[in-house]
Design a protein around this motif. Structure first.
Motif, PDB file in Angstrom:
ATOM      1  N   ALA A 435       0.854  -1.076  -0.166  1.00 28.51           N
ATOM      2  CA  ALA A 435      -0.052  -0.039   0.099  1.00 28.51           C
ATOM      3  C   ALA A 435       0.832   1.190  -0.020  1.00 28.51           C
ATOM      4  O   ALA A 435       0.391   2.126  -0.887  1.00 28.51           O
ATOM      5  N   GLY A 473      -8.787  -3.860   0.036  1.00 28.10           N
ATOM      6  CA  GLY A 473      -7.723  -3.135   0.781  1.00 28.10           C
ATOM      7  C   GLY A 473      -7.733  -3.611   2.030  1.00 28.10           C
ATOM      8  O   GLY A 473      -8.672  -4.029   2.938  1.00 28.10           O
ATOM      9  N   THR A 475      -5.065  -2.685   5.951  1.00 32.92           N
ATOM     10  CA  THR A 475      -4.262  -1.701   6.617  1.00 32.92           C
ATOM     11  C   THR A 475      -3.712  -2.440   7.794  1.00 32.92           C
ATOM     12  O   THR A 475      -3.960  -3.711   8.386  1.00 32.92           O
ATOM     13  N   SER A 488      -8.956   1.609   3.667  1.00 34.34           N
ATOM     14  CA  SER A 488      -8.832   0.418   2.783  1.00 34.34           C
ATOM     15  C   SER A 488      -9.572   0.454   1.844  1.00 34.34           C
ATOM     16  O   SER A 488      -9.544  -0.041   0.815  1.00 34.34           O
ATOM     17  N   ARG A 491      -8.847   2.864  -1.069  1.00 37.09           N
ATOM     18  CA  ARG A 491      -7.672   2.818  -1.807  1.00 37.09           C
ATOM     19  C   ARG A 491      -8.137   1.612  -2.663  1.00 37.09           C
ATOM     20  O   ARG A 491      -7.657   1.484  -3.897  1.00 37.09           O
ATOM     21  N   ARG A 534      -0.221  -3.612   5.376  1.00 35.29           N
ATOM     22  CA  ARG A 534      -0.698  -2.551   4.610  1.00 35.29           C
ATOM     23  C   ARG A 534      -0.579  -2.960   3.283  1.00 35.29           C
ATOM     24  O   ARG A 534       0.612  -2.857   2.618  1.00 35.29           O
ATOM     25  N   ARG A 535      -1.609  -3.376   2.449  1.00 47.56           N
ATOM     26  CA  ARG A 535      -1.529  -3.943   1.366  1.00 47.56           C
ATOM     27  C   ARG A 535      -2.933  -3.838   0.542  1.00 47.56           C
ATOM     28  O   ARG A 535      -3.981  -3.539   1.168  1.00 47.56           O
ATOM     29  N   VAL A 536      -2.946  -4.018  -0.837  1.00 50.87           N
ATOM     30  CA  VAL A 536      -4.135  -4.059  -1.650  1.00 50.87           C
ATOM     31  C   VAL A 536      -3.686  -5.349  -2.415  1.00 50.87           C
ATOM     32  O   VAL A 536      -2.812  -5.782  -3.112  1.00 50.87           O
TER      33      VAL A 536
END
Length: 558
Positions: A435, A473, A475, A488, A491, A534-536
């Motif tokens: 992210a 999303g 976090t 999230s 995003r 923290r990623r998508v």
């Protein structure tokens, strides 16, 4: 020293035991426990039978060992002499050999078998030459009942002797009567009386009387009268007792009887004088000798009557039992072979019937059944190459016919079709993006420098008919949970909007989700773990008619 029938018993026992073991281990269908039981039982019974034969065996008395027998090549009759006047016949010796025979003296105090064993222990080949001479001097007997008892006892011993050696022994009788010396008067089986003189040869009694001179005519007629009385006495007393039916021994029929007048000693009021007085009213031809007589001549003139009789008339029980044992073995072997072949035919037939009863589309049982048929065929092929086992032999083996039936069924077997290729299972494919590489901290707008990363990451993400593109999303746990969930979600929407702007995929093929910090993939206690959370994530999920439905972002925290 042991001799005689024990060897026959040992031979028969060994033969029977060996054949039983061959039947048990080669021909019989018995299992290993049954074979061991039969083998041990056979061994024990054989040892018991040999022990019994050893205990029943006859021992040769060392006192009766004969040291002056002729050579083994001697081919004349061997005559065992028993009865009266043996000391006068033999003198101080036990064996007398004449040009026509070998005479062996017996002892009335010992069984006849002892003397036969004494001869055969040294000359086994003489068994075909054995004969018996019963010497009778009626003037040495005073009581007819006692005389008959002696003849009866001799008859029983003679019967046991014949059983022992397995041979019918011919019997001659020599009758000694006190009187002036005479030739031998021989009565043959045809009833004719023959006079045999040493020089003149054999003539009939009537001719002998007719050729008498004036001086000898009266003496010869007197001897003929007494001879007739002697024949009557021999027939009514001696032969009557020898041929009387009796349960303990069969009748004894002599092959010839010889009568000779010689100077003898005897007892007063004997059997012969009483019988002669009753028959002829005559007295003895001459007074009995008071002293010891001279040596009596052996009855060689009687020996021609043995022609054709001194041979092994019956083979005895041992050869007969051997033949019976061999025949029983052959019958049992054939019976076992028949049973074993029937068992083989039955087993193969059951395997064939089971195979035929299974449908060809019933693949697994059919394959198992044909595997059994192949094992049967391999066994029969090995028998064909190496030869069938003895237990299946004796011209009864049916393996060739069975192998042909098995091979025909095996050739007609249709194996099951190959299994279909495995279907590749469609599994969702997920691309995970950092992210912070795409967004500023706390922001949902894509960074200008993130487009190259997005293009490289989304090379493998291609829309497929019926597949749903899910953008989620995530976090870390830092900050407010609700704010994190909203961040999230936004995003994910930003990333979806970028994908819509760069492709012709329908908006209905997308689904947007914001999970906040609810689905961490690492611990939030370390900076590295929080960075990973923290990623998508972009995933392709198979879903029927996904692109036709309206994508409704799910804001729930599931």
């Amino acid at each position: 020293m042991r001799i005689g029938s024990r060897k026959s018993v040992y031979w028969l026992t060994a033969l029977a035991g060996s054949l039983i073991l061959v039947l048990c281990w080669v021909f019989s269908p018995f299992g290993m426990p049954e074979k061991l039981i039969v083998s041990v039982t056979t061994l024990v019974l054989g040892l018991l039978l040999m022990w019994w034969a050893k205990r029943r065996d006859v021992y040769v008395d060392t006192n009766t060992r004969l040291n002056n027998l002729p050579e083994a090549s001697f081919s004349q009759p061997v005559v065992l002499v028993c009865g009266d006047k043996l000391d006068v016949l033999f003198g101080d010796t036990t064996v007398r050999v004449t040009p026509l025979a070998c005479y062996v003296k017996t002892d009335p105090a010992k069984p006849l078998s002892v003397f036969v064993d004494a001869v055969l222990s040294q000359r086994p080949g003489w068994i075909r030459q054995m004969s018996m001479l019963l010497s009778v001097a009626p003037e040495t007997h005073a009581d007819e009942a006692v005389f008959r008892a002696e003849i009866k006892s001799w008859r029983q011993q003679f019967h046991r002797l014949q059983k022992r050696i397995g041979c019918r022994i011919p019997v001659l009788i020599s009758c000694w009567l006190n009187g002036p010396a005479s030739p031998w008067f021989i009565g043959a089986a045809d009833g004719k009386m023959v006079v045999r003189e040493e020089e003149a040869g054999a003539t009939l009694l009537d001719e002998w009387l007719g050729t008498a001179g004036t001086q000898t005519q009266s003496a010869r007629h007197m001897q003929a009268t007494v001879l007739d009385a002697a024949c009557i006495w021999l027939r009514t007393v001696l032969l009557d007792e020898m041929q009387r039916p009796e349960s303990l021994s069969p009748p004894v029929r002599p092959v010839g009887i010889g009568v000779r007048f010689v100077a003898l000693s005897g007892i007063a009021d004997n059997l012969w004088s009483a019988a002669l007085q009753r028959r002829t009213s005559l007295g003895a031809l001459m007074p009995l000798q008071a002293g010891q007589e001279g040596v009596l001549p052996f009855p060689d003139p009687l020996l021609p009557l043995l022609s054709g009789t001194t041979r092994h008339i019956r083979a005895g029980l041992a050869p007969v039992l051997s033949i019976i044992i061999l025949m029983c073995f052959a019958v049992a072997a054939i019976g076992f072979s028949v049973n074993n072949n029937l068992w083989l035919i039955t087993r193969v037939g059951m395997d064939l019937n089971r195979y035929r009863a299974i449908s060809m589309v019933n693949y697994i049982p059919k394959a198992e059944a044909v595997s059994v048929l192949k094992q049967d065929a391999q066994l029969l092929e090995r028998y064909h190459r190496q030869g069938e086992p003895m237990r299946l032999g004796i011209w009864l083996y049916q393996g060739e016919r069975l192998w042909l039936a098995l091979q025909q069924e095996i050739d007609r077997y249709v194996p099951p079709p190959p299994p279909p290729p495995p279907v590749e299972k469609d599994t969702p494919k997920t691309v995970r993006l950092d992210a912070l590489s795409l967004f500023e901290t706390g922001k949902s707008d894509l960074k200008p420098g993130s487009l190259k990363m997005l293009v490289n990451a989304l090379v493998d993400i291609k829309a497929k008919p019926g597949w749903l593109i899910v953008v989620a999303g995530h976090t870390d746990i830092t900050g407010d949970a609700k704010a994190n969930q909203v961040l999230s979600q936004k995003r994910a929407e930003s990333l979806r909007d970028w994908m819509l702007s760069t492709s012709d995929v329908s908006p209905t093929c997308f689904a947007v989700q914001g999970y906040g910090a609810t689905r961490p993939i690492a611990t939030n206690d370390t900076p590295e773990g929080r960075a990973a959370n923290r990623r998508v994530e972009i995933s392709l999920v198979p879903q029927a008619d996904a692109c036709k439905a309206t994508a409704t972002p799910d804001s729930s925290n599931d």
